[in-house]
Design a protein around this motif. Sequence first.
Motif, PDB file in Angstrom:
ATOM      1  N   GLY A  41     -11.663  49.479  -5.991  1.00 47.16           N
ATOM      2  CA  GLY A  41     -10.586  50.465  -6.014  1.00 47.16           C
ATOM      3  C   GLY A  41     -10.985  51.792  -5.414  1.00 47.16           C
ATOM      4  N   TRP A  60     -12.993  47.584  -0.658  1.00 45.47           N
ATOM      5  CA  TRP A  60     -12.732  48.215   0.640  1.00 45.47           C
ATOM      6  C   TRP A  60     -13.777  47.838   1.694  1.00 45.47           C
ATOM      7  N   HIS A 102      -8.592  44.450 -15.697  1.00 47.10           N
ATOM      8  CA  HIS A 102      -7.430  44.403 -14.797  1.00 47.10           C
ATOM      9  C   HIS A 102      -6.928  42.988 -14.591  1.00 47.10           C
ATOM     10  N   THR A 111       2.352  48.258  -2.000  1.00 43.63           N
ATOM     11  CA  THR A 111       2.835  48.022  -3.364  1.00 43.63           C
ATOM     12  C   THR A 111       4.265  47.507  -3.336  1.00 43.63           C
ATOM     13  N   ALA A 132      -0.376  47.341  -9.847  1.00 47.36           N
ATOM     14  CA  ALA A 132      -1.000  48.634 -10.146  1.00 47.36           C
ATOM     15  C   ALA A 132      -2.453  48.425 -10.578  1.00 47.36           C
ATOM     16  N   LYS A 179      -0.433  52.778   0.599  1.00 46.80           N
ATOM     17  CA  LYS A 179      -0.448  52.221  -0.756  1.00 46.80           C
ATOM     18  C   LYS A 179       0.983  51.963  -1.237  1.00 46.80           C
ATOM     19  N   VAL A 182      -9.761  46.601  -5.576  1.00 44.68           N
ATOM     20  CA  VAL A 182      -9.852  46.365  -4.129  1.00 44.68           C
ATOM     21  C   VAL A 182     -11.263  46.626  -3.604  1.00 44.68           C
ATOM     22  N   CYS A 234      -2.999  40.366  -1.592  1.00 45.32           N
ATOM     23  CA  CYS A 234      -2.743  40.328  -3.034  1.00 45.32           C
ATOM     24  C   CYS A 234      -1.849  39.134  -3.326  1.00 45.32           C
ATOM     25  N   ASP A 292      -1.814  57.246   0.927  1.00 45.45           N
ATOM     26  CA  ASP A 292      -0.740  57.166  -0.066  1.00 45.45           C
ATOM     27  C   ASP A 292       0.468  56.399   0.477  1.00 45.45           C
ATOM     28  N   TRP A 337      -4.338  45.778  -9.844  1.00 44.62           N
ATOM     29  CA  TRP A 337      -5.077  45.209  -8.709  1.00 44.62           C
ATOM     30  C   TRP A 337      -5.692  46.283  -7.816  1.00 44.62           C
ATOM     31  N   TRP A 338      -5.011  47.439  -7.680  1.00 44.48           N
ATOM     32  CA  TRP A 338      -5.563  48.514  -6.849  1.00 44.48           C
ATOM     33  C   TRP A 338      -6.943  48.964  -7.339  1.00 44.48           C
ATOM     34  N   ASN A 339      -7.218  48.783  -8.632  1.00 41.01           N
ATOM     35  CA  ASN A 339      -8.520  49.166  -9.201  1.00 41.01           C
ATOM     36  C   ASN A 339      -9.643  48.202  -8.823  1.00 41.01           C
TER      37      ASN A 339
END
Lengths: 192, 211
Positions: free
Chosen positions: A86, A184, A18, A112, A176, A108, A182, A156, A105, A178-180
């Motif tokens: 992610g 948490w 990524h 985004t 897109a 997100k 994260v 980000c 969602d 970068w979300w993989n």
Amino acid sequence: MSFVLPPLPYAKDALAPHISAETVEFHYEKHHRGYVVKLNELAQGTDLAKKSLEEVVKTEKGKPFNLGAQIWNHTFYWNGMKANGGGAPTGKLLEAINKSFGSFDEFKKQFTDAAVNHFGSGWAWLVRDENNHLSIWQGHDAENPATHGKVPVLTCDVWEHAYYIDYRNNRAAYVAAWWNLVNWEFAEKNLA
Amino acid sequence: RMSHIVYKKSELPYAYGALEPYVDEATMKIHADVDRASKLNILLKTLASHDVKFEEKPVDWLLQNLDTVPEEHRVALRNNAGAWYNHDLFWKMMQPASEGNKPHSKVSHALDEAFGSFNDFKQNFHAISTGIYGSGWSWLCVDPKTKQLVIRGTPNQDNPLSDGYTPILGLDVWEHAYFLKYHYQRGDYVNNWFHVVNWGFVEQLYEQATK
């Protein structure tokens, strides 16, 4: 006292594919380390050298602020990612997200949108207030939400140097990806 | 009698690789091919119902009259008209490198008057270009009051026209303009870029600005 570059929380290839090892190498060794070197140079023999990084971010303006804030912002950015990150948050963080945005969602989508459409250099932030009410905040250039009364939860980097090697001008593809990454767990630790 | 202006992608006056080795082909392929027209056209369509016929005004007028744009669209117009116009000028302000590339007579004289010498001008321009924080442009402009040449930096895609200055030369210092070849070394990019300045076009703009 001098300002220090914190170590990366992982190996330089940990965020691949990524974010490539090449990007991390440049981003960390040239940009992030560069800010530390420059702030130390600027601070030498002045009262600036007596301040902590947090104090620099809170009290300085102009060049010292830009350098200090970028050191802080990048450390927060690296910590907010991890290999095999992610997915979606759970527990306390998911609760706060649902309460503040309606759904994961929707959060997100809004994050985004902020990250992809921020004009020029800057950062997209998830921030909170003292009651864990979450919102999205856009910072231009080196801007940091703490100087605007908000507590950072996740960020980000959307300066072009963060994604140009891997994605050229396709910032949307970078975000897109970068979300993989994260982390948490790190984000949840930033809640009240 | 104005008619509705539809912005198109600006034509590159030379091949993508023509500015090598100073500005690399890979950068030019991406940089020149970005669509900067669509957003501007959509925005102007949105503004079509207003008293001022924004869609009939040339882009330099738009940038000089941002305060007439309804506030909710002002930033978007500044960003999108600026992005289109800045790049349209930028491609024309460059040309393939050649031996002994230097300013033509009027600009050369004006640079000496304003900065002392061509080298002094380059040093000043370098300092301003590397001093811009984040994304922006550095410009050589005609000061409308004094008719002297001045160097000004603008943030993001702002154009000096919006501050009342007439640009005759500009340099894109957004990271995308140099990152692939120069990475974080913006200073090296600036120094190399002097090799590809189209001083003939700069002379034309100077003559127009000082008529």
